[in-house]
Design a protein around this motif. Structure first.
Motif, PDB file in Angstrom:
ATOM      1  N   LEU A 228       0.499  -1.244   0.278  1.00 22.40           N
ATOM      2  CA  LEU A 228      -0.023  -0.315   0.010  1.00 22.40           C
ATOM      3  C   LEU A 228       1.361   1.390  -0.238  1.00 22.40           C
ATOM      4  N   ASP A 229       2.019   1.272   0.800  1.00 21.64           N
ATOM      5  CA  ASP A 229       2.942   2.212   0.638  1.00 21.64           C
ATOM      6  C   ASP A 229       3.969   2.755  -0.730  1.00 21.64           C
ATOM      7  N   ASN A 230       3.777   1.942  -1.267  1.00 22.66           N
ATOM      8  CA  ASN A 230       4.043   1.511  -3.400  1.00 22.66           C
ATOM      9  C   ASN A 230       2.613   1.673  -3.740  1.00 22.66           C
ATOM     10  N   PHE A 231       1.787   1.734  -3.799  1.00 28.31           N
ATOM     11  CA  PHE A 231       0.715   2.243  -3.801  1.00 28.31           C
ATOM     12  C   PHE A 231       0.055   3.971  -4.321  1.00 28.31           C
ATOM     13  N   THR A 232       1.029   4.235  -4.200  1.00 26.48           N
ATOM     14  CA  THR A 232       0.888   5.981  -4.674  1.00 26.48           C
ATOM     15  C   THR A 232       0.036   7.004  -5.325  1.00 26.48           C
ATOM     16  N   PRO A 233      -0.479   8.175  -4.992  1.00 21.17           N
ATOM     17  CA  PRO A 233      -1.117   8.631  -5.877  1.00 21.17           C
ATOM     18  C   PRO A 233      -0.752   9.097  -7.610  1.00 21.17           C
ATOM     19  N   GLU A 234       0.906   9.588  -7.171  1.00 19.05           N
ATOM     20  CA  GLU A 234       2.126   9.607  -8.416  1.00 19.05           C
ATOM     21  C   GLU A 234       2.203   8.410  -9.257  1.00 19.05           C
ATOM     22  N   LYS A 235       1.664   6.825  -8.632  1.00 11.30           N
ATOM     23  CA  LYS A 235       2.395   5.824 -10.037  1.00 11.30           C
ATOM     24  C   LYS A 235       0.977   5.239 -10.420  1.00 11.30           C
ATOM     25  N   ARG A 236      -0.377   5.557  -9.463  1.00  7.05           N
ATOM     26  CA  ARG A 236      -1.490   5.156 -10.412  1.00  7.05           C
ATOM     27  C   ARG A 236      -1.949   6.305 -11.253  1.00  7.05           C
ATOM     28  N   ALA A 237      -1.564   7.233 -11.038  1.00 10.70           N
ATOM     29  CA  ALA A 237      -1.718   8.745 -12.442  1.00 10.70           C
ATOM     30  C   ALA A 237      -0.533   8.371 -13.860  1.00 10.70           C
ATOM     31  N   GLU A 238      -0.129   8.008 -13.286  1.00  7.37           N
ATOM     32  CA  GLU A 238       0.957   7.723 -14.598  1.00  7.37           C
ATOM     33  C   GLU A 238       0.379   6.414 -15.193  1.00  7.37           C
ATOM     34  N   GLU A 239       0.436   5.679 -14.266  1.00  9.32           N
ATOM     35  CA  GLU A 239      -0.453   4.181 -15.050  1.00  9.32           C
ATOM     36  C   GLU A 239      -1.441   4.981 -15.745  1.00  9.32           C
ATOM     37  N   PHE A 240      -2.066   5.522 -14.792  1.00  5.02           N
ATOM     38  CA  PHE A 240      -3.881   5.324 -15.816  1.00  5.02           C
ATOM     39  C   PHE A 240      -3.219   6.673 -17.331  1.00  5.02           C
ATOM     40  N   ARG A 241      -1.931   7.622 -17.071  1.00  2.19           N
ATOM     41  CA  ARG A 241      -1.908   8.049 -18.929  1.00  2.19           C
ATOM     42  C   ARG A 241      -1.367   7.119 -19.480  1.00  2.19           C
ATOM     43  N   LYS A 242      -0.401   6.012 -19.778  1.00  2.00           N
ATOM     44  CA  LYS A 242       0.327   5.126 -20.003  1.00  2.00           C
ATOM     45  C   LYS A 242      -1.361   4.413 -20.471  1.00  2.00           C
ATOM     46  N   THR A 243      -2.764   3.797 -19.966  1.00  5.96           N
ATOM     47  CA  THR A 243      -3.307   3.400 -20.272  1.00  5.96           C
ATOM     48  C   THR A 243      -4.721   4.086 -20.869  1.00  5.96           C
ATOM     49  N   PHE A 244      -4.461   5.199 -20.295  1.00  2.31           N
ATOM     50  CA  PHE A 244      -5.773   5.816 -20.672  1.00  2.31           C
ATOM     51  C   PHE A 244      -6.126   6.033 -22.396  1.00  2.31           C
ATOM     52  N   PRO A 245      -4.675   6.118 -23.521  1.00  4.06           N
ATOM     53  CA  PRO A 245      -5.135   6.351 -24.916  1.00  4.06           C
ATOM     54  C   PRO A 245      -6.005   5.229 -25.452  1.00  4.06           C
ATOM     55  N   THR A 246      -5.069   3.783 -24.410  1.00  5.72           N
ATOM     56  CA  THR A 246      -5.976   2.506 -25.900  1.00  5.72           C
ATOM     57  C   THR A 246      -6.849   2.066 -24.727  1.00  5.72           C
ATOM     58  N   SER A 247      -7.693   2.454 -23.720  1.00  2.00           N
ATOM     59  CA  SER A 247      -8.139   2.117 -22.556  1.00  2.00           C
ATOM     60  C   SER A 247     -10.190   2.233 -23.580  1.00  2.00           C
ATOM     61  N   GLN A 248     -10.831   0.931 -23.330  1.00  2.00           N
ATOM     62  CA  GLN A 248     -12.363   1.308 -24.189  1.00  2.00           C
ATOM     63  C   GLN A 248     -12.579   1.066 -22.962  1.00  2.00           C
ATOM     64  N   ALA A 249     -12.314   1.086 -21.575  1.00  2.00           N
ATOM     65  CA  ALA A 249     -13.379   1.733 -20.850  1.00  2.00           C
ATOM     66  C   ALA A 249     -13.473   2.945 -20.632  1.00  2.00           C
ATOM     67  N   GLU A 250     -14.666   3.953 -19.897  1.00  2.00           N
ATOM     68  CA  GLU A 250     -15.291   4.692 -19.122  1.00  2.00           C
ATOM     69  C   GLU A 250     -15.312   5.390 -17.629  1.00  2.00           C
ATOM     70  N   TYR A 251     -14.649   6.587 -17.452  1.00  2.00           N
ATOM     71  CA  TYR A 251     -13.825   7.139 -16.933  1.00  2.00           C
ATOM     72  C   TYR A 251     -14.390   7.299 -16.122  1.00  2.00           C
ATOM     73  N   TYR A 252     -14.716   8.087 -15.062  1.00  2.00           N
ATOM     74  CA  TYR A 252     -15.747   9.256 -14.570  1.00  2.00           C
ATOM     75  C   TYR A 252     -15.582   9.438 -12.679  1.00  2.00           C
ATOM     76  N   ILE A 253     -14.656  10.935 -13.062  1.00  2.00           N
ATOM     77  CA  ILE A 253     -14.231  11.567 -11.694  1.00  2.00           C
ATOM     78  C   ILE A 253     -16.150  12.411 -10.746  1.00  2.00           C
ATOM     79  N   ALA A 254     -15.889  11.810  -9.665  1.00  2.00           N
ATOM     80  CA  ALA A 254     -16.913  13.150  -8.963  1.00  2.00           C
ATOM     81  C   ALA A 254     -16.330  13.880  -7.817  1.00  2.00           C
ATOM     82  N   TYR A 255     -15.920  15.340  -7.837  1.00  2.00           N
ATOM     83  CA  TYR A 255     -15.546  16.352  -6.706  1.00  2.00           C
ATOM     84  C   TYR A 255     -16.619  16.709  -5.999  1.00  2.00           C
ATOM     85  N   LEU A 256     -15.771  16.968  -4.598  1.00  2.00           N
ATOM     86  CA  LEU A 256     -16.755  17.961  -3.364  1.00  2.00           C
ATOM     87  C   LEU A 256     -16.262  18.469  -2.941  1.00  2.00           C
ATOM     88  N   ASN A 257     -16.720  19.981  -3.563  1.00  6.34           N
ATOM     89  CA  ASN A 257     -16.591  21.230  -3.100  1.00  6.34           C
ATOM     90  C   ASN A 257     -15.142  21.710  -3.687  1.00  6.34           C
TER      91      ASN A 257
END
Length: 121
Positions: free
Chosen positions: A65-94
Motif C-alpha cells: 500500500l505504501d508503494n500504491f501512490t497517487p503519483e504511480k496510479r496517475a502515471e499508470e492511468f496516463r499509460k493505459t487511458f489512450p488505448t482503454s475501452q473503459a469509460e472513467y468518471y470522477i466525482a468532486y466534492l466542493n
C-alpha cells in the motif's frame, strides 16, 4: 466529511457534466461528476490510491500500500487511458476529488460489462 445527505438537487450542466447541490447536517456541499480525460490523471491517481489505502489497510501488506501512490496510479492511468475501452468518471466534492467510476468490458469470460467504484476519504 458531510454526513446524512438528505436533500439532492440535480442540476445538469454542459458537456456531460452533472452537478449536484447536497444539503447535509454539516451544511451545503457541491458535487460535480464528469467523464474523466487524461488531463484528470492526477485526480484519478489520488482517488484510486487513497481508496485502496483505506479499503485494504490491515488486509494487504502495508509495504504494498505504501508503494500504491497517487503519483504511480496517475502515471499508470496516463499509460493505459489512450488505448482503454473503459469509460472513467470522477466525482468532486466542493472542488476536491472524492470518487471515481470505471465502466468497461469485464476481464471475466462470462460477463459483458464490468465496473469499479472508488471513494476517497
Amino acid at each position: 466529511m458531510h454526513e446524512k445527505a438528505y436533500g439532492w438537487l440535480n442540476l445538469h450542466g454542459a458537456n456531460g457534466r452533472k452537478k449536484y447541490n447536497i444539503i447535509s447536517e454539516g451544511g451545503a456541499a457541491y458535487m460535480e461528476i464528469i467523464r474523466a480525460t487524461i488531463e484528470r490523471a492526477e485526480d484519478i491517481g489520488y482517488v484510486h490510491a487513497m481508496s485502496w489505502r483505506k479499503a485494504y489497510h490491515g488486509i494487504v501488506p502495508e509495504e504494498y500500500l505504501d508503494n500504491f501512490t497517487p503519483e504511480k496510479r496517475a502515471e499508470e492511468f496516463r499509460k493505459t487511458f489512450p488505448t482503454s475501452q473503459a469509460e472513467y468518471y470522477i466525482a468532486y466534492l466542493n472542488g476536491q476529488p472524492m470518487g471515481m467510476l470505471v465502466i468497461g468490458k469485464s476481464q471475466e469470460d462470462n460477463t459483458e460489462l464490468s465496473h469499479g467504484c472508488y471513494m476517497g476519504s
